[in-house]
Design an enzyme around this catalytic site. Sequence first.
Site, short mmCIF file in Angstrom:
data_model
loop_
_atom_site.label_atom_id
_atom_site.label_comp_id
_atom_site.label_asym_id
_atom_site.label_seq_id
_atom_site.Cartn_x
_atom_site.Cartn_y
_atom_site.Cartn_z
N ASP A 71 -58.98 -16.68 78.99
CA ASP A 71 -59.29 -16.44 77.59
C ASP A 71 -60.71 -15.88 77.48
O ASP A 71 -61.54 -16.08 78.37
CB ASP A 71 -59.12 -17.70 76.74
N HIS A 98 -65.29 -20.18 78.13
CA HIS A 98 -64.54 -18.95 78.38
C HIS A 98 -65.36 -17.92 79.14
O HIS A 98 -64.80 -17.04 79.79
CB HIS A 98 -64.03 -18.37 77.07
N GLU A 130 -59.18 -19.64 70.73
CA GLU A 130 -59.70 -20.65 69.81
C GLU A 130 -59.12 -20.48 68.40
O GLU A 130 -59.28 -21.35 67.56
CB GLU A 130 -61.23 -20.58 69.75
N HIS A 349 -66.93 -27.78 73.29
CA HIS A 349 -67.19 -27.53 71.87
C HIS A 349 -68.49 -28.17 71.41
O HIS A 349 -68.69 -28.36 70.20
CB HIS A 349 -66.01 -27.98 70.99
#
Length: 377
Positions: A71, A98, A130, A349
């Site tokens: 990704d 990523h 995401e 995150h």
Amino acid sequence: METMTSPFVKIRRDLHQIPELGFQEFKTQRYLLNYLQSLPQEAIEIKKWKTGLFVKVNGKNPRKTIGYRTDIDGLPITEETELPYRSLHEGNMHACGHDFHMSIALGLVTYFAKNPIDDHLLFIFQPAEEGPGGAEPMLKSEIMQEWKPDLIFALHIAPEYPVGAIALKKGLLFANTSELFIDLKGKGGHAAYPHQTKDMIVAACSLVTQLQTVVARYVDPLDSAVITIGKITGGTVQNIIAEKARLEGTIRTLSVDSMKRVKDRILSLIKGVEIGYECEVSVDFGSMYYQVYNEEKLTEEFMDYMRNHTDIQVIECKEAMTGEDFGYMLREIPGFMFWLGVESEYGLHHSKLNPNEAAIEKAISFLTKYIEYKGNR
């Protein structure tokens, strides 16, 4: 943090500075293309798909196509590290690794562009993991139908595991996930005359409380589910009763059936709120990500190979409530996903996520060996 010695660490740092949100990865795509076009082109075919890329490395004596997916998007998070290569895009950050994923994938393409194996290889640089979700539409694309692999795999960094270790399990690895947006509309008015209004702050708070009963009373205790409301907005100033309110959250379940039961129950609760608070309520479940389910035979073979042919630590982990749209690819193509340890103090995150870059070369090394093993037999 390791001193930069690998060209793929430099690539990771370059990419870390230009995080872009889903389907906005224009600089990222350009960077990837520029690098890929610098490699020997004899065995490579490259096709753009929106802001993503398909990269095929043609085999010498192909019997199958092996797929590898990475990704490429970032998150709307303001970076709070002090890294000299921190994000240059204010409000965006590669806070889910990523940038690591892409640099590892480029390391693999680089090796196999120079050292083709018997089988075809397809490297998928996927946007919008995401959100709003790039895997499902990419899977349906004409390019994928033309180059569709016979098996596919991917990795995701894991801050909690030692550098270079891998963690995975057969069967369910990641949960089914769904966004949740609920809008309530009533009647606003003066704070001194609540009887003349329909207060959506009160209605929203009541609904949040009721949502917590869904998992406790409508999901099998031997199953697992989560409903989280992460954001509430409503009202204007302290002395005006709110006419509107909005709840934003997420749903996670370990089975497709439980996801349906949870959504059905939410719809029932909303009907009750509309009657009880004399208001209008609308719900949007947004994008849903299908569970990541590792095909048992391929997963076991990968684990056995790592244990018997490398010094990589293999950890059998539990399933997690995280979501990944790679699950859509695994629904149609046999394969697996695994965690790659990067040993960071801060988790995914998080605005201070700082993975150990030593994991990049470790991953390139053991994946190169595995792909050679898999693609030459």
